[in-house]
Design a protein around this motif. Structure first.
Motif, PDB file in Angstrom:
ATOM      1  N   ARG A   1       0.809  -1.217   0.000  1.00 45.41           N
ATOM      2  CA  ARG A   1       0.000   0.000   0.000  1.00 45.41           C
ATOM      3  C   ARG A   1       0.846   1.272   0.000  1.00 45.41           C
TER       4      ARG A   1
ATOM      5  N   HIS B   1      -3.403   5.454  -0.228  1.00 46.31           N
ATOM      6  CA  HIS B   1      -3.225   4.645   0.978  1.00 46.31           C
ATOM      7  C   HIS B   1      -2.112   5.210   1.851  1.00 46.31           C
ATOM      8  N   ARG B   2      -1.073   5.732   1.232  1.00 45.53           N
ATOM      9  CA  ARG B   2       0.008   6.364   2.003  1.00 45.53           C
ATOM     10  C   ARG B   2      -0.506   7.600   2.729  1.00 45.53           C
TER      11      ARG B   2
ATOM     12  N   HIS C   1      -2.542   6.491   5.702  1.00 45.31           N
ATOM     13  CA  HIS C   1      -1.640   5.974   6.737  1.00 45.31           C
ATOM     14  C   HIS C   1      -0.996   7.118   7.516  1.00 45.31           C
TER      15      HIS C   1
ATOM     16  N   ALA D   1     -10.727   5.481   6.965  1.00 43.15           N
ATOM     17  CA  ALA D   1     -10.115   4.818   5.810  1.00 43.15           C
ATOM     18  C   ALA D   1     -11.034   4.897   4.618  1.00 43.15           C
TER      19      ALA D   1
END
Length: 273
Positions: free
Chosen positions: A103, A109-110, A113, A273
């Motif tokens: 990811r 996604h980064r 995160h 998310a």
């Protein structure tokens, strides 16, 4: 799966790179399929979801065959990343967990995160770490999410990402207001207010930055502009939080000059998310 450096960008125009070279996905149909699969990475995306993404409520009689064709074309275009797209039961899956870098190689996604990392840092009392994580996450953006792609399902996905960006910006400026020279934040906040004039947090932050920079009249004018806009566009008055800040600026409340740090400071809202 290739062990070359690769990346997928969704926070702006969709781009795929392998070994520093862009891949041509040969059209919006393959791009939409990739975006839907990668954003729901490592979970099976049902066939019907892909049909909706490509045709909204009006799929052709040949939709099933065309989806299969789009998947086959996407795999060909991905070249060394072809194994990223997996057939799984009655749908397809983007197998990021099995890809080198996983990811971390997908900007969306980064970004998420790093927003969660900001939560963790702030919960531990590390405000500077939260600022760094949010700043790094927001630097991943290169324009509106999935820019250039159309369709209802894609617009919903892009809207969620864009909202997460705005929320991260609000949280970052709340932290920076307590750390940076307030005058240095005014240009960026003024631009955000101009772009998102009905978004209260940016207006509140601009008012506070102006007040702390010794520009009380400008801070009050920002409030009046927002009040007039709400009345003209929606027939509403400003919300209680902005009205209270306006009153406190009017009476030069000294508490407004003190950063909201320490154990009593409210943490940012958790990332989604």
């Amino acid at each position: 799966m290739s062990d070359e450096e690769w990346g997928i960008q969704l926070l702006g125009p969709l781009r795929v790179q392998v070994g520093g070279r862009p891949l041509d996905l040969s059209g919006p149909r393959q791009e939409k399929v990739l975006a839907v699969l990668v954003l729901d990475a490592d979970r099976v995306v049902p066939f019907d979801t892909l049909v909706d993404a490509l045709w909204d409520d009006a799929p052709p009689d040949t939709a099933r065959r065309q989806v299969h064709n789009a998947i086959a074309a996407l795999r060909r275009c991905l070249g060394p990343l072809r194994d990223l797209i997996v057939t799984d039961g009655r749908g397809y899956r983007a197998d990021l967990s099995g890809a080198p870098g996983g990811r971390e190689r997908v900007d969306a996604h980064r970004f998420l995160h790093l927003v969660r990392s900001a939560d963790t840092a702030l919960a531990a009392g590390h405000r500077a770490g939260a600022v760094t994580a949010l700043t790094d996450g927001l630097a991943r953006w290169n324009g509106p999410a999935l820019a250039g792609l159309d369709g209802r399902a894609v617009r919903i996905l892009a809207g969620r990402l864009d909202e997460q960006r705005l929320t991260a910006l609000e949280r970052l400026f709340d932290l920076r207001l307590d750390e940076d020279a307030p005058g240095s934040l005014v240009p960026a906040l003024a631009e955000l207010v101009a772009t998102h004039p009905l978004r209260d947090p940016f207006r509140r932050q601009l008012m506070l930055a102006l007040h702390r920079a010794g520009r009380q009249a400008d801070a009050l004018e920002v409030y009046q502009q927002g009040r007039a806009l709400l009345a003209a566009d929606l027939g509403l008055d400003t919300r209680a939080e902005l009205r209270l800040l306006h009153e406190r600026i009017l009476r030069c409340d000294p508490a407004l000059d003190r950063p909201a740090t320490g154990p009593g400071a409210p943490p940012p809202a958790p990332a989604t998310a």
